[in-house]
Design a protein around this motif. Sequence first.
Motif, mmCIF file in Angstrom:
data_model
loop_
_atom_site.group_PDB
_atom_site.id
_atom_site.type_symbol
_atom_site.label_atom_id
_atom_site.label_comp_id
_atom_site.label_asym_id
_atom_site.label_seq_id
_atom_site.Cartn_x
_atom_site.Cartn_y
_atom_site.Cartn_z
ATOM 1 N N ARG A 324 0.815 -1.212 0.000
ATOM 2 C CA ARG A 324 0.000 0.000 0.000
ATOM 3 C C ARG A 324 0.851 1.265 0.000
ATOM 4 N NH1 ARG A 324 -5.509 -0.963 2.079
ATOM 5 N NH2 ARG A 324 -5.473 1.137 2.949
ATOM 6 N N THR A 328 0.462 4.405 -2.773
ATOM 7 C CA THR A 328 0.182 5.774 -2.346
ATOM 8 C C THR A 328 1.324 6.724 -2.701
ATOM 9 O OG1 THR A 328 1.034 5.205 -0.146
ATOM 10 C CG2 THR A 328 -1.334 5.038 -0.490
ATOM 11 N N ARG A 332 1.045 9.963 -5.284
ATOM 12 C CA ARG A 332 1.481 11.301 -4.905
ATOM 13 C C ARG A 332 2.520 11.837 -5.887
ATOM 14 N NH1 ARG A 332 3.524 9.992 -0.481
ATOM 15 N NH2 ARG A 332 1.566 10.012 0.701
ATOM 16 N N HIS A 702 -7.478 13.987 -5.210
ATOM 17 C CA HIS A 702 -6.337 13.615 -4.367
ATOM 18 C C HIS A 702 -6.022 14.702 -3.356
ATOM 19 C CE1 HIS A 702 -1.957 13.115 -3.477
ATOM 20 N NE2 HIS A 702 -2.341 11.873 -3.327
ATOM 21 N N ALA A 707 -4.947 9.592 0.031
ATOM 22 C CA ALA A 707 -4.957 8.180 -0.358
ATOM 23 C C ALA A 707 -6.314 7.526 -0.162
ATOM 24 C CB ALA A 707 -3.890 7.413 0.433
#
Length: 718
Positions: A324, A328, A332, A702, A707
């Motif tokens: 994860r 994420t 970004r 976002h 996330a």
Amino acid sequence: MVGKKSGKALLREEGLERTDNNMDLSTWPQVNMINQKNYYTEYLKRDDQILPLRLQQEERRNRMTTNAKDRDRALAQFKPGEIPVPDIEMDLDDDVGLDEGNGLVGQDALGSKIIVIHPGSQNLRIGLASDALPKTVPMVIARRSPINESEEDGGEPRPKRLKLDNDRLMEPEKMFGDEFASQYGTMCTDLKVHMRSHKRRVLPNSKELIVNYNKRTPPETISEHNDPLRIDWTEIPSDPRKAPAFVTGKDALRIPDSSNPKYKLFWPLRQGWYNEHDYDEKRVLYDDIAVIIEEAIRTQLNIPRKKDWMQYGCVFVVPDLYERRYVTQILRMLLRDFGFARVCFIQESLAATFGAGYTSACVVDIGAQKTSVCCVEEGMCLENSRINLKYGGTDVTETFIKMMLFDHFPYSGINLNRRYDFLLAEEIKIKFCTLNEGDISPQPADFHLRASGQPTRKYFFKTYDEILLAPQGYFRPSIFDHSWKLRDRRRIIDRSRDLYDGSPNDPTSTAQSAIIAMTAPPPPQNTVAINGNGDGPDGMAVSTPVRQLPNPLQRFSEQERTSHSAIGTPAPDDDDTPAPQGEGETSGMKNELDPSLRDDVLPIAPLDVAILTSIVHGARNDDRKTRDFLGGVMVIGGGSQVPGFYTYLEERLKESRPGFAKDVMIGTPPRELDPQGVVWKGGSVFGKLRQTNDSWINKIEHDRLGARVLAYKLMWAW
């Protein structure tokens, strides 16, 4: 006579009378009690209460309004005798807005503004969705350093050799240890027995012939001006102040080891994980990944200006068993650092089925340093069938070199930590390795060693069974060197944890847990006290018997012994439905595996066992699904490009499960697609979908949700 005064009158005279001024005792709002028997809420139960869905509906509504106004304006300008304007499609996907004004039509226009990125442990594949094939760039960056990678650890070569007390190398038959020599000898003996059972000719002294030939054959020196295939090395300015701070891609692999200043190669991804061994800070690790992708976009896609990137969307391919934190961080990076207009993610196995045109398949992706197996059905990866093994083509290369050195390879100083030696070893492996037993015989071969600042040397040698035994390591992974693969794991990047209870929340699968359970060492045995001293009758400690771990392939044997008419109703696909012991996952295959095992135990298993384990957990006792997956095994990846690999794998699966022998079939990518580019091709197909792709994430979503937006946008359970 004056009457008696009341209490209120007395209080009024004394100024103590209580009066009501209509003011509350507190300004804090008072909430009435909820009726426990009948209460209802609509919080987050409607689409318009969820930001990503609400923005999508508003955007679609605004687009329909704009199209309607354009149509009315065109009809108002229509004059008698002219051809009327055709109706404009009212519900186009977002691709139209990004692809306007580029002069492309049809399918090319759909992907001309979409960049597809598929990173790997060794190579990065990148290109526009409208391209036929991707651009391949080594996933490496060279940065200035006091020493290069071949000088680390005191210049210890790879593969490692054992030395005597006086620092002299041992004999080739002993330099890799007794364990390797024993396994190599066993594999050679098994190959001879197998070839004789198939009526193939085996010379009794073949090993002695090639060893004697390799010992006495000297190399031939070729001057540089007589070498037509000489290499153009990356030129580094002699002035350190003018030397670049970093070099990426193929140019990084062609930097001379003796350059001034020196450069060290960094591979941000290893075994499909973050490479935490070569980095001390995670920020530097993230920056290297961003720099490699950024330079590839500038040089390979000819989009040099970063301000133009906001016109592009990006499809990013992630592993089936991802981490994860990795997803994420990539999200970004793509939206904030690169400034893409929108981003979506797709899993590797699902992308492979998109690229090959399969609806249901068991996808086997053999990469450079990892091998993934996953069953895909109707456009979804079956979560419990996902397996990630930590070996690949690089392990075959290293094992092949060890076997050649064991048989007195003439270039005894080969070191895979050196750049030119690494490229040479990959070239030799691709040229000679095979799984066709008909090619096994003492054969003469040669190669050219080209190093910067040195004349070209031509070596002559002979090969025998090494060319077949090295790729057989996929089915005997114990021959590979796994000692360094868990080094510094979780040193700078911790595992992802749940926000509420702090438990690890990276995705897992029962198939991967079964592989780890087979690989993990048995737990220590506990002693049982018989007498007061804790000893048995003979004074010996008595141990408690340890429960044997279940075999995840036992279900195949049960299905083979049971006729189709005797098989009951298969378990439902819902993973929450409890299944009786023996019908569902056994206690050793639970999804709740100890998190420490996932990081402390390296998932290693023979490839055929991994495939059957994935199918067992993906089919869930459904005989029809089992036969469908066995008949749709699709092998992709660069590690599978060994001649005879598909036939050999099919024979292994048939031997393992003879009851399903007539159903086993190994498929190849159709339409003459390169197995290494199938996943990228599937990502490009996914990026060009209209009206069905709702997984795009834009910058506004976002910025507001972070996330958390992944839970609403991804096609699988986040």
